[in-house]
Design a protein around this motif. Structure first.
Motif, PDB file in Angstrom:
ATOM      1  N   ALA A 142      -8.661 -11.865 -45.399  1.00 55.06           N
ATOM      2  CA  ALA A 142      -8.338 -12.231 -44.023  1.00 55.06           C
ATOM      3  C   ALA A 142      -8.299 -13.744 -43.859  1.00 55.06           C
ATOM      4  O   ALA A 142      -7.410 -14.293 -43.180  1.00 55.06           O
ATOM      5  N   GLU A 151       0.935 -17.103 -37.741  1.00 52.23           N
ATOM      6  CA  GLU A 151       0.477 -16.037 -36.843  1.00 52.23           C
ATOM      7  C   GLU A 151      -0.098 -14.892 -37.673  1.00 52.23           C
ATOM      8  O   GLU A 151       0.470 -13.801 -37.750  1.00 52.23           O
ATOM      9  N   GLU A 153      -2.314 -11.760 -39.012  1.00 51.23           N
ATOM     10  CA  GLU A 153      -3.012 -10.580 -38.512  1.00 51.23           C
ATOM     11  C   GLU A 153      -3.584  -9.849 -39.707  1.00 51.23           C
ATOM     12  O   GLU A 153      -3.116 -10.010 -40.834  1.00 51.23           O
ATOM     13  N   HIS A 155      -5.576  -5.981 -40.791  1.00 52.87           N
ATOM     14  CA  HIS A 155      -6.051  -4.668 -40.370  1.00 52.87           C
ATOM     15  C   HIS A 155      -6.681  -3.963 -41.577  1.00 52.87           C
ATOM     16  O   HIS A 155      -5.996  -3.452 -42.451  1.00 52.87           O
ATOM     17  N   ASN A 160     -10.534  -6.603 -38.605  1.00 56.03           N
ATOM     18  CA  ASN A 160      -9.378  -6.080 -37.885  1.00 56.03           C
ATOM     19  C   ASN A 160      -9.031  -7.009 -36.720  1.00 56.03           C
ATOM     20  O   ASN A 160      -9.832  -7.201 -35.821  1.00 56.03           O
ATOM     21  N   PHE A 161      -7.853  -7.632 -36.786  1.00 55.69           N
ATOM     22  CA  PHE A 161      -7.386  -8.427 -35.645  1.00 55.69           C
ATOM     23  C   PHE A 161      -5.864  -8.469 -35.631  1.00 55.69           C
ATOM     24  O   PHE A 161      -5.211  -8.453 -36.675  1.00 55.69           O
ATOM     25  N   ASP A 162      -5.311  -8.475 -34.414  1.00 50.80           N
ATOM     26  CA  ASP A 162      -3.872  -8.641 -34.230  1.00 50.80           C
ATOM     27  C   ASP A 162      -3.513 -10.115 -34.401  1.00 50.80           C
ATOM     28  O   ASP A 162      -4.365 -10.949 -34.705  1.00 50.80           O
ATOM     29  N   ARG A 163      -2.255 -10.464 -34.187  1.00 51.03           N
ATOM     30  CA  ARG A 163      -1.772 -11.822 -34.424  1.00 51.03           C
ATOM     31  C   ARG A 163      -2.633 -12.851 -33.692  1.00 51.03           C
ATOM     32  O   ARG A 163      -2.968 -12.676 -32.519  1.00 51.03           O
ATOM     33  N   ILE A 164      -2.985 -13.908 -34.409  1.00 52.11           N
ATOM     34  CA  ILE A 164      -3.786 -14.976 -33.817  1.00 52.11           C
ATOM     35  C   ILE A 164      -3.176 -16.330 -34.156  1.00 52.11           C
ATOM     36  O   ILE A 164      -2.376 -16.461 -35.080  1.00 52.11           O
TER      37      ILE A 164
END
Length: 282
Positions: A142, A151, A153, A155, A160-164
């Protein structure tokens, strides 16, 4: 061969920035600080070194702050964690800390990562010991995404994280080198899965490193990769031991200096510097 020094910096030891400055002046290539966020006062996990756990394990400073202090008074020496306990840190926060340190140091950081040995310690951070290697792998993967993508992401089972959006990005490209610490087959497996190098510890009670390299190279080959650099930690100041590692093509040997005041550490540092100067002339 390169040579580094490791210190467990405490409030009563030589200051980490002073050690780094003195080590750089004496020709060492790198300085390393390990990590323990805390030590549970009541625990069942035995100390790997045998006997009572030395108090510097629970007096130790935060490695990233200590390395930042070291970066401010040096210009060439590499700065490494030996090791950082990834199983006890949030990967989004840690990715930013490492990128920041890499920028402030001018791209001198080496990310030594480990899964930990103290079961009660990692449990206090919410990591079950049976899952620590998988947790470490996901967090490293990650962080690599955060360092290299605009951007990112991720999973997975543990991360677990969406686009940051997360900046800064490290100076070193694609990211600071990831050295996986540990002597076990589990550690070697993680080298093949997510590491750029292997960082075992000198341990006379284990089979010689030369006998273990076959397993590492097999795992790397199965992962479609070639050999990786090797750094050996806690190497004794014995020429024959260093010669053995040099013969195996080890990239770096790291000596430990004790958590003592500067007037007691400097003579040890000088002896190690004289030792590595001899190897440089050879």
């Amino acid at each position: 061969m390169k040579f580094g020094v490791l210190l467990m910096p405490t409030e009563y030891s030589i200051a980490p920035q002073e050690l780094a400055r003195l080590a750089e002046e004496r020709g060492f290539e790198s300085v390393w600080f390990p990590e323990h966020t805390h030590i549970p006062a009541s625990r069942e996990t035995p100390y790997p070194g045998g006997g009572e756990l030395p108090q510097d394990y629970y007096h130790i400073m935060d490695p990233y702050i200590a390395l930042t202090a070291a970066a401010m008074v040096t210009s060439r020496i590499r700065l490494g964690t030996g090791v950082s306990l990834v199983t006890e840190r949030d990967p989004i926060v840690l990715a930013k800390e490492i990128a920041t340190l890499d920028i402030l140091s001018g791209g001198r950081f080496i990310f030594g990562a480990g899964a930990g040995w103290n079961r009660e310690e990692m449990l206090n951070h919410g990591t079950h010991p049976s899952q620590r290697w998988r947790v470490m792998r996901e967090r490293i993967l990650a962080m690599k995404a955060i360092w290299t993508e605009d951007e990112p992401e991720f999973h997975g089972q543990f991360v677990n994280f969406d686009r940051i959006w997360s900046w800064p990005k490290p100076v070193q490209k694609p990211h600071p080198p990831v050295y996986i610490g540990g002597n076990s087959s589990y550690a070697m497996r993680e080298v093949a899965a997510c590491g750029d190098a292997w960082m075992p510890t000198h341990n006379p009670e284990m089979p010689p490193l030369g006998e273990r390299l076959a397993e590492l190279n097999r795992l790397l080959e199965e992962a479609g990769r070639g050999p990786v650099p090797i750094t050996v930690f806690w190497v004794p100041g014995q020429p024959e031991v260093i010669e053995y590692y040099a013969g195996l093509g080890v990239e770096r040997c790291v000596f430990r200096v004790p958590s003592l005041p500067a007037d007691q550490v400097v003579p040890i540092l000088d002896r190690r510097a004289a030792l590595i100067e001899g190897f440089a002339r050879a």
